[in-house]
Motif scaffolding. Structure first.
Motif, PDB file in Angstrom:
ATOM      1  N   LEU A 138       0.834  -1.208   0.000  1.00  0.00           N
ATOM      2  CA  LEU A 138       0.000   0.000   0.000  1.00  0.00           C
ATOM      3  C   LEU A 138       0.868   1.257   0.000  1.00  0.00           C
ATOM      4  N   MET A 139       2.009   1.147   0.639  1.00  0.00           N
ATOM      5  CA  MET A 139       2.965   2.258   0.633  1.00  0.00           C
ATOM      6  C   MET A 139       3.519   2.465  -0.784  1.00  0.00           C
ATOM      7  N   MET A 196       2.139   1.604  -3.504  1.00  0.00           N
ATOM      8  CA  MET A 196       1.059   2.096  -4.357  1.00  0.00           C
ATOM      9  C   MET A 196       0.999   3.620  -4.314  1.00  0.00           C
ATOM     10  N   ARG A 197       1.031   4.154  -3.116  1.00  0.00           N
ATOM     11  CA  ARG A 197       0.976   5.607  -2.975  1.00  0.00           C
ATOM     12  C   ARG A 197       2.144   6.286  -3.649  1.00  0.00           C
ATOM     13  N   GLU A 198       3.325   5.723  -3.423  1.00  0.00           N
ATOM     14  CA  GLU A 198       4.519   6.319  -3.991  1.00  0.00           C
ATOM     15  C   GLU A 198       4.451   6.332  -5.512  1.00  0.00           C
ATOM     16  N   GLU A 247       1.838   6.168  -7.423  1.00  0.00           N
ATOM     17  CA  GLU A 247       0.812   7.124  -7.865  1.00  0.00           C
ATOM     18  C   GLU A 247       1.369   8.542  -7.852  1.00  0.00           C
TER      19      GLU A 247
END
Lengths: 386, 280, 438, 431
Positions: free
Chosen positions: D380-381, D383-385, D387
């Motif tokens: 999830l980390m 993913m954010r990065e 994005e």
């Protein structure tokens, strides 16, 4: 001298404090002081101490931290400690920490080290690997190198670590481990005088205050507790296994005792007694640390056991040495190392005719009923059949 | 001779029993069940206790041992508390002397327990985690389908093509069931599907205890669900476990019975110790 | 006239919105989803069409001088009377169904008593319906199941006790019957209900100075307008079960994003807490979705959680919020599992915690889960809109306001009383675009 | 799985590589099933960081428990095996790869193809990228009481491979792995033989990378996730270092060259992907128990996976690593450390970022796997990065590799549809 209540109250306050005031105050007391956090497994705290820094154990958020950000970073099938640790970070509770060490525990904590690098690129963080090969020439050399890297990294303290510094720190931690073992022995001998919840709090305080201070605290506690006259209960004697990383809520430890079990050994915060013998204080200190790690470490699931015949024997030994009547496997939900190891350990206990039960918990488990039920049944069988 | 009362405070009901025990001569005098249904369980327990005493012309002083089990660690008038696995094992053995294991199926979790011929718990396994496949879930679905608790068993036995829900989460599994209804799956097949998945979980627990002999007794709130008992037997056969799963009309009293019997046992031990102490 | 309809088939409720060519919302309808999705969407649509008739009537009454600016009140009262007609109609249906189900074999031993209990219950319910729909009366829900069901349970417990029979019987008959009733779309005769309602209203409120005959014609003409179902778009959890072609189906993410944008054009973050889904959606200035996150496989912390808690406490889900608002402290609830939260609740009650404080904790724990999902989707950007069934719960809203403030500071928080229709609103706009902007 | 829809002229070639791949994988099962007759010794090992070139030097046959689990998953047998392992006391929480293997063992050790899986003569604990492996083989050792070689591969926590790390692994090869293999097999280690095998590996690796990178074409001629699973089969398992593998990748490459020439999209079980609507990068393993359903959800929406991290679990060759016959043991050590899950999160994030950019993808899809914490913890980390860095949207679904209980089709489909519709809506808004 402090009374037992005063000592345990102090430890309880340290336990409850999610902003690490004690460590903050230690740091603020003198210019240039540094604090290095580490996740609950073995790290060579001697090196940190020798660099004039404080090693601060980060053991998750317990059952009092509201986790929002942490859950945003983790799926529901990941254990709880990394999410509450992320929460601590993102809510600035760790803003005073000058570095983080992620020791070799499991895949989740390993990946957490990378998350730290992404979230706090400017703060020192390091995945601290330990050898799984126990040959001095192979794993030993590798580990000496790893220790050397860490020693270099710790120059952020502004102080170069000399061999003598390191030998002094080794001696101090030898004393700390000796006292911790003494505390455990005291409890095993007279569990009604040293309830597990108290021993836990004393042990836990060692993660949060400087070792000099903590050593004195253990001595004071043992002295105060031995003086007291507390009623002895008709409890059964058990060893707790599987709780080496994410910590149970204090209520869980209390519940086990309330339902009729005396805990006579456990694997909470093993770093406090990781070496089963003294680390030599002469010769090359890095070698001393490395070889002691290879040859005198406690046994636990994150470390490979090269000898199949020896697998799980440590638990049988603990039961025998502490006159325990059984083992409680209390592992964290979704903890791969503990849960995968469990069937092997259970086989070993079965072969040794040692009864055992098992349950899972999380650091924020709110329901104690099923736990009391199981520990209680265990105690019942002692009550009825002994 | 010892007179004991066993009180089992459960999530759904409070069970109270009165026993007269003289060595191996165990006489069950009376019993009482009160469904909790949003009432205060401790009030119900005390009322039932007094009611049974009054009915038999006894006073509290006449009782040698008041043994509690279930969620009743803090009942002030109890002599001693036993944990539910201890009591269910003994109760099951009382109800069926051939029982060597039991499945206790309650509202929130199920347990499989193995014991020896004296009722000592040898091993156990509990369901945990998520509540799909719990008794509570079955009750919710039955209510949703408009089926009375006592009708579930018979209906489930009529299933011809059971539909097993995949859901791991009770809430999502509930939606699965709603979807089944919208696909016109019969209530019988839906209930049987739930029974099958519950039975699968329970038998899995039992299998891990590695029991191989004796009768498997059903105790707890769902023991009277004949559809579940059938599904359990089917699951046993599927797992090549050659032991019959049986229930008893008094299965829901297993905990209270066990408590009463252990109470008498403990009473014997304590008086013995007292006598010894006096003698010396 | 052309009607563009959006239907949001959720796991607990189904919503429909009717929009006209001019992008104006002219009708809204809602019903329980329960077991039959086709029926649920038909009912919701029908309800929205009824609402549309009221809108049309409103337009007709606009220039009607005799009401002297009392049009709004008048219409509101007319609708109330109409609803009562509907309620009694369904009550009759439920009574008949109950009596029929009481014929079942298992009631052989208690039939006479049971029938009597049922009759007494329904008599009381019918009597109460007057008060229930009286002027200024508050109803805890718009759903027949909730209004009739809650009272049915209480009344039948009392009457069963008086009759000396187990309360389980009445309960069981009810459980069987309510599903049948819910799955029967309400009877047609719209005009009849309008006229009966109007009749009651003119008697009940002479102060309007309006006779039945005065507005009968206007009502008739509002009912006579032909409503064409020009384009229907389905969305929501159950959308795949709708018998719609693929281009009539939109994901609820797109629909919620667009719906929220239509209500608040400056909104950027949308949170929807539905029955078993929690969604956090980021949208741009045109209502186009930038990012979204939903809860994972486990439905912990969704709206259904409150349903379980309400069941556990034997109360209606609408009563939870008001009780929780009385809390003086917030008890920490750690169990994220919907079902186990019930066990934790009992644990806390046993430990002596107060009901309202525990409930406050439960509401906070739901919102905490939602906050994590928001964080996953990229946090809150001004303005923030909260939608879904849970947005009607004041305790949840309070917990949300607190937590948003704690985590994101001062942010505009939009909560529309009609926010439950957000998805359907977006759907209706997609329907309109499909035809008008094709 | 049912056969893909065939179109006479073009798909014959496709089938040639497919058939070849299947024959190769099957042949290893045959070999395993036949050890009683052949007398060959059996070595169990893992996919990531496997030492196939070295094992071949001792004439041993390799068994890959992960591959068995995958094959059992594809054949829908894994669910029962997992249940079996849980009945024997394994927790519901832990890795289902392990449980499929343990369950298979408890059920008589009949492999996915119906042939018996022989007991191990040696367990090669190529401990890379995953602590679970360590426990897995401790469990097997507990069962079989056989020789176990432990190779500790240091994690690249600081994003780099140091000389000390390489030395450590090489020393372990010399003092732990090779002597144990010599002892069990009775074959003396011959470094020239190893060099030969490594040379073959490097050849196949060149073509393999070419195949993966062919997805940069528009339309992409391959699906780098679902299709990719078939492409990695030989090189990640018992065939790396063999001429067979060299040959396979050559054939595969020429087929794909042909597809590019004709402007064709990938072949899926539902038929050829005609209209490439979305180009997606995936992170994480696939779901094997419902793979066809899962793939179809992509197919139905016109989504093609152009790059995946899963095809890097057995080596990140596209970032330059090649086995090197001139530094045989060192190159094996580096190979182990280069495997995808042995890379730290910042590195993995960088890889994903470059995939999105280099393959001109529309976004990132993470299929988060309940069983594999090495992959899942931190996704999830990432993913954010990703994005943030690429501006491309990401989506997150949760399933499991081989546990059918964790594949909720309605749930996954809902998310995927929403995701693709979102990309579509954004595109229209942008246009």
């Amino acid at each position: 001298m402090a009374t037992r209540e005063e000592i345990t109250d102090r430890c309880q306050a340290l336990y409850d404090d999610l902003t690490f005031t004690a460590a903050r105050e230690w740091k603020a007391a003198k210019d240039g002081r540094h604090v290095i956090g580490f996740m609950p497994m073995y790290v060579p705290r001697e090196l940190i101490h020798a660099a004039g820094m404080m090693a601060l154990g980060i053991l998750g958020g317990g059952d009092n931290l509201e986790v929002i950000q942490g859950d945003a970073y983790y799926q529901s099938y990941i254990c709880r400690i990394p999410r509450s640790t992320i929460e601590l970070l993102l809510t600035d509770r760790l803003d005073f920490v000058d570095g983080m060490l992620f020791p070799s525990i499991c895949d989740v904590i390993r990946n957490l080290s990378g998350m730290w690098k992404l979230l706090r690129p400017d703060v020192y963080s390091h995945y601290f690997d330990v050898p799984q090969n126990y040959d001095r020439e192979v794993g030993g050399e590798f580990y000496i190198h790893e220790l050397g890297v860490l020693k270099e990294d710790l120059k952020i303290s502004g102080r170069k670590i000399t061999d003598d510094d390191l030998r002094n720190s080794i001696a101090l931690y030898n004393e700390s481990r000796r006292l911790t073992r003494e505390l455990y022995q005291f409890r095993a001998d007279k569990p009604w005088l040293a309830p597990s919840s108290e021993v836990y709090l004393i042990n836990r305080a060692g993660m949060l205050i400087p070792p000099e201070d903590h050593n004195q605290l253990i001595k004071d506690y043992i002295a105060a507790a031995s003086e007291e006259d507390r009623p002895k209960r008709d409890n059964s004697r058990v060893v707790i296994s599987g709780s080496f990383c994410e910590q149970p809520p204090l209520n869980l430890i209390k519940s086990i005792e309330m339902s009729g079990c005396y805990v006579v050994d456990d694997d909470y915060m093993l770093v406090n007694r990781w070496f089963t013998k003294e680390v030599p204080t002469d010769g090359d200190p890095l070698k001393a640390l490395s070889y002691t790690f290879l040859e005198a470490s406690v046994k636990m699931p994150s470390c490979f056991e090269p000898d199949e015949d020896n697998k799980g024997q440590f638990l049988v030994d603990s039961v025998r040495e502490n006159n325990a009547e059984g083992v409680i496997f209390a592992a964290t939900s979704f903890c791969d190392p503990a849960l995968l190891e469990r069937p092997i350990l259970q086989d070993v206990l079965n072969d040794a005719d040692i009864p055992h039960i098992s349950f899972k918990y999380a650091e924020n488990t709110g329901q104690m009923q099923p736990i009391r039920e199981q520990a209680g049944t265990f105690a019942d069988s002692i009550k009825l059949w002994s | 001779m010892t007179i004991t009362v066993g009180i089992d405070v459960g999530t759904g009901a409070v069970k109270t029993v009165l026993f007269k025990i003289d060595g191996d001569d165990i006489t069950w005098i009376d019993k009482q069940t009160d469904r909790v249904r949003n009432r205060e369980p401790f009030v119900l327990a005390e009322a039932a206790f007094d009611y049974l005493l009054e009915k038999h012309g006894l006073t509290r002083d006449d009782i040698d041992y008041v043994a509690t089990t279930g969620d009743a660690e803090n009942i002030p008038y109890s002599t001693g508390h036993f944990y539910s696995m201890t009591t269910h094992a003994r109760g099951a053995l009382y109800l069926n002397p051939n029982a060597r294991s039991l499945m206790d199926i309650g509202a929130l979790n199920g347990k499989a327990i193995s014991m020896n011929e004296q009722g000592k718990v040898l091993k156990y396994k509990m369901t945990s985690q998520c509540a799909s496949g719990s008794g509570q879930f079955l009750e919710n679905i039955a209510r949703y389908l408009g089926i009375g608790q006592d009708e579930i068993g018979e209906l489930s036995k009529q299933a011809d093509n059971p539909e097993v829900s995949s859901g791991i989460c009770a809430v999502l599994a509930e939606t699965d069931v709603i979807n089944m209804v919208s696909r016109s799956i019969s209530s019988a097949n839906i209930l049987k599907g739930i029974h099958i998945s519950m039975a699968g979980r329970l038998v899995k627990l039992l299998k891990s205890l590695k029991v191989t002999e004796g009768v498997v007794m059903c105790t707890g709130g769902l023991a009277l669900d004949s559809g579940l008992v059938l599904a359990l037997n089917e699951a046993m056969a599927k797992n090549k476990m050659d032991m019959p799963v049986v229930s008893h009309p008094d299965s829901i009293y297993a905990g209270a019975i066990g408590a009463a019997i252990w109470g008498a046992f403990r009473h014997g031990k304590l008086t013995q110790a007292e006598t010894l102490a006096k003698a010396s | 006239m052309k009607c563009f309809i959006g239907i949001d088939l959720g796991s607990t409720t189904t919503k429909a919105v009717v929009m006209d060519e001019n992008k104006e919302v002219i009708g809204r309808g809602i019903t329980n989803s329960r077991s039959n999705y086709d029926t649920a969407s038909a009912v919701a649509k029908q309800e929205a069409m009824i609402d549309t008739r009221f809108t049309l009537l409103h337009k007709k009454l606009d220039g009607y001088d005799k009401l002297k600016g009392n049009q709004e009140v008048f219409l509101h009262d007319l609708e109330r009377n109409f609803r009562r007609e509907q309620f009694v109609e369904q009550l009759d249906d439920l009574q008949n169904t109950c009596l029929r189900n009481a014929e079942g074999e298992r009631f052989n031993t208690v039939r006479t008593d049971l029938t009597e209990v049922l009759s007494s219950v329904f008599d009381t319910l019918r009597e109460e319906s007057l008060a229930l729909y009286a002027k200024g009366a508050k109803r805890k829900s718009d759903f027949f199941r909730d209004i009739a069901g809650g009272r049915f349970l209480t009344l039948s417990e009392d009457f069963s006790k008086q009759a000396g029979i187990n309360y389980d019987y009445a309960l069981n008959v009810y459980d069987k019957s309510i599903i049948e009733v819910e799955n029967r779309p309400p009877a047609g005769n719209l005009e009849g209900k309008f006229f009966n309602g109007l009749n009651n209203l003119t008697k009940e409120s002479p102060e309007f100075g309006i006779t039945f005959e005065d507005v009968q014609g206007l009502v008739k003409s509002a009912l006579a307008i032909e409503l064409e179902e020009t384009f229907v778009v389905g969305t929501g959890y159950g959308r795949v079960r709708l018998p719609f072609p693929k281009d009539h189906i939109r994901s609820e993410i797109l629909c919620h994003g667009l719906g929220a944008h239509m209500m608040y054009k400056d909104t950027r973050t949308v949170l929807d807490i539905g029955g078993q889904d929690t969604k956090s959606i980021q949208i741009d200035k045109n209502g186009v979705v930038d990012n979204f996150q939903m809860n994972d496989r486990c439905a912990a912390g969704c709206g259904r959680y409150l349903g379980y808690i309400a069941d556990e406490m034997n109360m209606g889900v609408h009563e939870l919020g008001p009780i929780a608002m009385k809390a003086t402290k917030v008890v920490k609830i750690n169990s994220t599992c919907t079902v186990f939260a019930g066990a934790e609740l009992r644990d806390r009650l046993a430990l002596g915690e107060k009901r309202e404080d525990i409930l406050a904790g439960l509401h906070r724990s739901i919102v905490l889960r939602a906050m994590s999902i928001i964080a996953r989707s990229g946090g809150i950007h001004d303005q923030f809109t909260f939608t879904g069934g849970v947005a009607k719960n004041e305790a949840a809203v309070k917990a949300l306001r607190d937590l948003v403030k704690e985590n994101y500071g001062d942010v505009t928080i939009n909560i529309d009383p009609d926010s439950i229709y957000t998805g359907a609103l977006g759907g209706s706009e997609f329907a309109r675009r499909a035809v008008m902007e094709a | 799985m049912s056969a893909p829809i065939r179109k006479p002229s073009t798909d014959v070639q496709k089938d040639a590589s497919m058939a070849k791949q299947k024959a190769m994988i099957d042949s290893n099962f045959d070999r395993l099933g036949n050890v009683k007759n052949s007398g060959e010794k059996v070595s169990y090992t893992f996919v990531p960081g496997n030492l196939n070139e070295l094992i071949m030097c001792f004439d041993m046959v390799g068994n890959y428990p992960e591959i068995n689990a995958i094959q059992n998953g594809l054949r829908k047998k894994s669910g029962g095996m997992i249940m079996e392992a849980e009945k024997w006391g394994h927790s519901e929480d832990v890795c289902t790869y392990v449980k499929t293997d343990i369950g298979m063992m408890r059920k008589g050790n009949i492999g996915p193809t119906g042939q018996p899986i022989p007991e191990p003569d040696i367990l090669m604990l190529s401990y890379t990228g995953c602590y679970t492996f360590l426990k897995w083989f401790e469990l097997l050792r507990h069962e079989y009481k056989c020789e176990t070689a432990m190779l500790h591969v240091p994690y690249t926590g600081d994003g780099k491979i140091t000389k000390s790390m390489v030395d450590y692994v090489v020393k372990q090869l010399k003092t732990e792995v090779i002597p144990k293999y010599e002892k069990i097999s009775g074959v003396k280690f011959d470094i020239d033989r190893l060099r030969e095998n490594l040379a073959n590996s490097a050849k196949a690796e060149d073509d393999f990378v070419w195949v993966l990178e062919s997805a940069k074409n528009k339309p992409s001629p391959i699906d780098a996730y679902f299709g990719g699973i078939y492409y990695i089969g030989p090189i990640f398992t018992a065939f790396r270092g063999t001429e067979l593998a060299v040959d396979y990748y050559k054939t595969l490459r020429s087929e794909i060259e042909e597809r590019i020439r004709k402007g064709q999209g990938p072949i899926t079980p539902e038929g050829e992907m005609k209209n490439e609507k979305y180009r997606i990068v995936t992170e994480g393993p696939p779901n094997y128990t419902s793979m066809r359903d899962f793939w179809k959800m992509f197919y139905d929406e016109g989504a093609v996976v152009v790059a995946s991290t899963y095809t890097k679990v057995g080596g990140t060759y596209d970032f330059g690593f090649r086995h090197d016959p001139s530094r045989p043991l060192e190159s094996l050590a580096e190979y182990c450390m280069h495997c995808y899950t042995n890379r730290n999160l910042p590195e993995r994030t960088r890889m994903l970022e470059s995939y999105i950019n280099d393959y001109e993808a529309d976004g990132l899809l993470i299929n988060s796997i309940k069983s594999c914490n090495s992959f899942a913890a931190g996704e999830l980390m990432m993913m954010r990065e990703v994005e943030k860095r690429t501006g491309k949207p990401a989506a997150f679904v949760e399933t499991d590799l081989v546990d059918p209980r964790y594949f909720s089709a309605a749930n996954v489909k809902n998310r995927l549809e929403s995701y693709f519709q979102m990309i579509d809506q954004k595109r229209r808004a942008g246009a």
